[in-house]
Design a protein around this motif. Structure first.
Motif, PDB file in Angstrom:
ATOM      1  N   UNK B  35      68.906  43.235  43.962  1.00 47.85           N
ATOM      2  CA  UNK B  35      69.011  43.271  42.381  1.00 47.85           C
ATOM      3  C   UNK B  35      70.139  42.232  41.901  1.00 47.85           C
ATOM      4  N   UNK B  36      70.026  41.471  40.893  1.00 55.05           N
ATOM      5  CA  UNK B  36      71.156  40.936  40.702  1.00 55.05           C
ATOM      6  C   UNK B  36      71.025  40.558  38.892  1.00 55.05           C
ATOM      7  N   UNK B  37      72.040  40.626  38.228  1.00 51.07           N
ATOM      8  CA  UNK B  37      72.164  40.607  36.636  1.00 51.07           C
ATOM      9  C   UNK B  37      71.803  39.057  36.348  1.00 51.07           C
ATOM     10  N   UNK B  38      72.168  38.080  37.157  1.00 46.93           N
ATOM     11  CA  UNK B  38      71.915  36.598  37.014  1.00 46.93           C
ATOM     12  C   UNK B  38      70.494  36.244  37.175  1.00 46.93           C
ATOM     13  N   UNK B  39      70.114  35.215  36.888  1.00 47.34           N
ATOM     14  CA  UNK B  39      68.717  34.821  37.375  1.00 47.34           C
ATOM     15  C   UNK B  39      68.878  33.822  38.767  1.00 47.34           C
ATOM     16  N   UNK B  40      69.934  33.746  39.289  1.00 50.31           N
ATOM     17  CA  UNK B  40      70.011  33.043  40.537  1.00 50.31           C
ATOM     18  C   UNK B  40      70.630  34.046  41.405  1.00 50.31           C
ATOM     19  N   UNK B  41      70.426  33.669  42.753  1.00 48.19           N
ATOM     20  CA  UNK B  41      70.912  34.579  43.651  1.00 48.19           C
ATOM     21  C   UNK B  41      72.479  33.889  44.451  1.00 48.19           C
ATOM     22  N   UNK B  42      72.985  34.529  45.092  1.00 50.86           N
ATOM     23  CA  UNK B  42      74.291  34.258  45.985  1.00 50.86           C
ATOM     24  C   UNK B  42      75.634  34.457  45.336  1.00 50.86           C
ATOM     25  N   UNK B  73      63.238  41.170  49.057  1.00 57.19           N
ATOM     26  CA  UNK B  73      62.897  40.729  47.670  1.00 57.19           C
ATOM     27  C   UNK B  73      63.973  40.548  46.926  1.00 57.19           C
ATOM     28  N   UNK B  74      63.998  39.128  46.114  1.00 56.82           N
ATOM     29  CA  UNK B  74      64.950  39.013  45.099  1.00 56.82           C
ATOM     30  C   UNK B  74      64.385  39.457  43.700  1.00 56.82           C
ATOM     31  N   UNK B  75      65.374  40.222  42.952  1.00 55.75           N
ATOM     32  CA  UNK B  75      65.007  40.773  41.719  1.00 55.75           C
ATOM     33  C   UNK B  75      66.159  40.173  40.825  1.00 55.75           C
ATOM     34  N   UNK B  76      66.130  39.047  40.248  1.00 54.31           N
ATOM     35  CA  UNK B  76      67.243  38.681  39.304  1.00 54.31           C
ATOM     36  C   UNK B  76      66.990  38.923  37.916  1.00 54.31           C
ATOM     37  N   UNK B 379      60.802  44.815  34.542  1.00 49.77           N
ATOM     38  CA  UNK B 379      60.232  43.925  35.600  1.00 49.77           C
ATOM     39  C   UNK B 379      59.562  42.813  35.015  1.00 49.77           C
ATOM     40  N   UNK B 380      59.138  42.755  33.584  1.00 52.54           N
ATOM     41  CA  UNK B 380      58.412  41.694  32.964  1.00 52.54           C
ATOM     42  C   UNK B 380      59.279  40.527  32.679  1.00 52.54           C
ATOM     43  N   UNK B 381      60.712  40.796  32.530  1.00 52.23           N
ATOM     44  CA  UNK B 381      61.482  39.297  32.765  1.00 52.23           C
ATOM     45  C   UNK B 381      62.087  39.199  33.549  1.00 52.23           C
ATOM     46  N   UNK B 382      62.154  39.982  35.050  1.00 53.63           N
ATOM     47  CA  UNK B 382      62.692  39.749  36.260  1.00 53.63           C
ATOM     48  C   UNK B 382      62.560  38.424  36.672  1.00 53.63           C
ATOM     49  N   UNK B 383      63.432  37.790  37.365  1.00 52.46           N
ATOM     50  CA  UNK B 383      63.267  36.699  38.450  1.00 52.46           C
ATOM     51  C   UNK B 383      63.080  36.894  39.720  1.00 52.46           C
ATOM     52  N   UNK B 384      62.018  36.573  40.264  1.00 53.25           N
ATOM     53  CA  UNK B 384      61.750  36.809  41.433  1.00 53.25           C
ATOM     54  C   UNK B 384      62.139  35.555  42.381  1.00 53.25           C
ATOM     55  N   UNK B 385      62.086  35.713  43.653  1.00 48.10           N
ATOM     56  CA  UNK B 385      62.470  34.436  44.467  1.00 48.10           C
ATOM     57  C   UNK B 385      61.664  32.941  44.139  1.00 48.10           C
ATOM     58  N   UNK B 386      60.330  33.333  43.850  1.00 46.08           N
ATOM     59  CA  UNK B 386      59.709  31.858  43.586  1.00 46.08           C
ATOM     60  C   UNK B 386      59.765  31.375  42.584  1.00 46.08           C
ATOM     61  N   UNK B 387      60.424  32.487  41.170  1.00 43.86           N
ATOM     62  CA  UNK B 387      60.778  31.813  40.201  1.00 43.86           C
ATOM     63  C   UNK B 387      62.353  31.093  40.133  1.00 43.86           C
ATOM     64  N   UNK B 388      63.114  31.593  40.880  1.00 45.64           N
ATOM     65  CA  UNK B 388      64.410  31.060  41.056  1.00 45.64           C
ATOM     66  C   UNK B 388      64.318  29.849  41.845  1.00 45.64           C
ATOM     67  N   UNK B 411      72.111  31.688  30.171  1.00 40.76           N
ATOM     68  CA  UNK B 411      71.373  32.464  31.159  1.00 40.76           C
ATOM     69  C   UNK B 411      70.114  32.411  30.586  1.00 40.76           C
ATOM     70  N   UNK B 412      69.780  32.485  29.201  1.00 39.42           N
ATOM     71  CA  UNK B 412      68.469  32.541  28.562  1.00 39.42           C
ATOM     72  C   UNK B 412      67.735  31.399  29.192  1.00 39.42           C
ATOM     73  N   UNK B 413      68.340  30.310  29.149  1.00 37.02           N
ATOM     74  CA  UNK B 413      67.627  29.055  29.608  1.00 37.02           C
ATOM     75  C   UNK B 413      67.053  29.152  30.870  1.00 37.02           C
ATOM     76  N   UNK B 414      68.194  29.737  31.875  1.00 40.79           N
ATOM     77  CA  UNK B 414      67.952  29.933  33.365  1.00 40.79           C
ATOM     78  C   UNK B 414      66.501  30.622  33.504  1.00 40.79           C
ATOM     79  N   UNK B 415      66.429  31.866  32.878  1.00 39.82           N
ATOM     80  CA  UNK B 415      65.395  32.850  32.728  1.00 39.82           C
ATOM     81  C   UNK B 415      64.261  32.008  32.441  1.00 39.82           C
ATOM     82  N   UNK B 416      64.168  31.026  31.091  1.00 39.39           N
ATOM     83  CA  UNK B 416      63.225  30.548  30.637  1.00 39.39           C
ATOM     84  C   UNK B 416      62.670  29.463  31.590  1.00 39.39           C
TER      85      UNK B 416
END
Lengths: 151, 431
Positions: B35-42, B73-76, B379-388, B411-416
């Protein structure tokens, strides 16, 4: 012919390269084992036809911490390695101008001093090239395999 | 038993990724989610490592394999504390590992620290890295800045402030932040390190790299020497500094750097605004000297939050164990404190993984829903690895000439972008 892939790593990149080499060997239908040098005893060095060392450099041109006990055992015990054949691939970064790839060089020097015979070219990977390390390692190892077939 | 074990790792930086590697090897059938609070991993690799150190950032390729090949699984965009509580996360998984890192700049604990021109190094590295949650902009540094702290982060700050735009070729520096800084770049940098040259916490190669920046002149008022029996690293550090001092700045000098090794800051001076730093030679009583400065950047490490963290109380570094409770562990900086390179987290993750494996028989191994049990609203707004990966491609595609990528600082733009919810054309607006 079973191939033993042994890696010494600090950040995990040498392990990744070792896994890619092992996967390519397996895909080629050959038997392969992969071990972390931290879990590998020097007494096992004479059982297999060829050993492949994948080793990074850490600190001021040293071997990675995980490979230090293995290296120390080689130095202290000083086993006769004549008849042992190995290939070696060093990971480094030319950003570290003076110590670039010195870890693998130290291991290579030690193995040769103990009588082991190196097969193929000394592989070197430079992280400053930004090339994928796994691909470069597999490419290098296919050259080693060609060399092995000749021997 | 292991076929159903469900594991949550909180934080997708080096600490979390190395732990996922270790747990995946030991428990091939476990369900592992990072899990990560950001939309990107690492994590810190992306937002803490300086943007001109792309070689260091290349370790992302190793960590990406977790998500691409190792069934992790990545759950951003899922924040523990707001989207899901730690208590809830623990009820949904058999094992929870906190790998959140530390982001709060450590305080110096001296007078004058509250002056408005005293800034934490983390703020600067986050800004130059386009960190989406760094909402406070480029600080006013003035002509002269004093950098307090002698580790690699201090040297990162020094280097980022001393470089010109042309020196950032093939990086992913945030151009908006760079342009803002370049409106009034610093002319003088005092580098204040409590330790002697021999004992300083920096890597010699980091110091040597400073010599490659054109237009910088170095000086060191106090003579230094390294004992003959000093470690190899101390010798290499002294040599690196000597080489810098030989680089006498010519007429093209833009930035002057003064080193103060073996000096501790006594107080930051200024009446309402920073005007200097009072220093004393380490271990000496009495005599002090003052360096003139318009601003101060502190780089003396990162600290634990003093607050009650998710009901765990204030937590401190612990060298011996990563266990915080039954089935609850921590690894990386949030375990050991802010010391060590990226690779140090691999050894740390190994020891925590071994601890977890040892404890397995004592843990609650009843079947848990894991990631699937996270509240649907989250879960509805989570960013998975494909989305990343969508976001990753968008960043690479938006890279300007001479840049490896363009990180979006919102952050909002990244998620969008990641979740394909962007109204209007990609890249149509800056943020």
């Amino acid at each position: 012919m079973k191939i033993q892939v042994l890696f010494g790593t600090e950040s995990g990149n040498a392990e990744m390269a070792a896994e890619d080499i092992a996967a390519s060997v397996r895909d080629g239908g050959q038997e392969v084992e992969i071990h972390d040098l931290s879990d590998f005893s020097i007494s096992e060095l004479q059982h297999d036809p060829v050993y492949v060392f994948i080793c990074s450099t850490y600190g001021e041109g040293d071997l990675p911490n995980t490979a230090l006990p293995f290296f120390a055992d080689l130095s202290i015990v000083g086993p006769d390695l004549s008849g042992m054949r190995y290939a070696i691939f060093g990971l480094g970064d030319t950003f570290y101008t003076e110590t670039y790839s010195q870890g693998a060089t130290k291991l290579d020097d030690k193995l040769r001093a103990l009588g082991a015979e190196r097969i193929g070219e000394f592989g070197r990977y430079d992280a400053s090239t930004w090339e994928p390390v796994g691909e470069k390692a597999v490419e290098w190892f296919s050259g080693v395999l060609t060399e092995l077939a000749v021997h | 038993m292991n076929s159903t074990v469900s594991i949550a790792i909180v934080g997708s930086g080096p600490a979390g990724c190395y732990t996922a590697q270790g747990l995946r090897k030991a428990l091939p059938n476990a369900q592992i989610t990072i899990y990560d609070r950001l939309a990107s991993p690492f994590g810190l690799v992306r937002y803490g490592v300086a943007p001109d150190h792309q070689n260091t950032k290349s370790i992302q390729a190793q960590f990406a394999r977790l998500f691409e090949r190792e069934n992790v699984r990545f759950a951003g965009n899922l924040e523990v504390g707001s989207d899901v509580s730690l208590k809830e996360l623990r009820s949904l998984h058999n094992i929870v590992v906190l790998a959140t890192g530390l982001s709060r700049d450590r305080a110096l604990g001296i007078c004058g620290e509250g002056l408005p021109e005293v800034y934490g190094a983390g703020r600067l590295t986050r800004l130059f890295n386009a960190h989406p949650l760094q909402t406070v902009g480029m600080p006013r540094l003035g002509e002269s800045v004093a950098i307090i702290g002698g580790g690699n982060v201090s040297i990162d700050v020094l280097r980022l402030l001393a470089k010109q735009p042309a020196d950032f070729a093939n990086t992913d520096i945030d151009d908006a932040a760079l342009a803002e800084y370049m409106q009034s770049p610093v002319r003088h940098i005092d580098f204040i390190c409590r330790s002697s040259v021999a004992n300083a916490p920096s890597d010699p190669v980091m110091l040597a790299e400073l010599g490659r920046i054109p237009g910088v002149a170095f000086s060191c008022l106090d003579p230094f020497s390294v004992p003959d029996d000093a470690s190899r690293i101390a010798g290499a550090r002294a040599k690196a500094i000597e080489t810098l001092l030989e680089t006498r700045g010519g007429p093209d000098t833009r930035v002057e750097v003064s080193f103060h090794f073996g000096h501790a800051p006594i107080q930051i001076l200024g009446d309402g605004h920073v005007c200097g730093v009072e220093l004393a030679a380490t271990g000496s009583q009495g005599a002090t000297n003052v360096v003139v400065a318009d601003s101060v950047v502190t780089a003396v490490g990162f600290d634990f939050d003093e607050d009650d963290w998710h009901g765990l109380g204030p937590i401190q570094a612990n060298a011996t164990t990563g266990q915080l409770g039954n089935g609850l562990y921590r690894t990386g900086w949030v375990k050991r404190g802010s010391r060590g390179t990226i690779a140090a987290n691999r050894a740390c993750a190994k020891s925590v993984t071994e601890e977890i494996l040892r404890d397995l028989p004592t843990l609650d191994m009843s079947t848990k829903p894991g990631h699937a049990g996270i509240p649907w609203q989250a879960l509805a707004h989570a960013v998975d690895y494909d989305a990343w990966k969508r976001l990753d491609i968008a960043e690479s595609g938006a890279a300007a000439e001479g840049r490896t990528r363009k990180k979006f600082p919102s952050h909002e733009r990244m998620v969008a972008i990641a979740n394909n919810h962007l109204a209007g054309a990609l890249g149509a607006s800056e943020n």
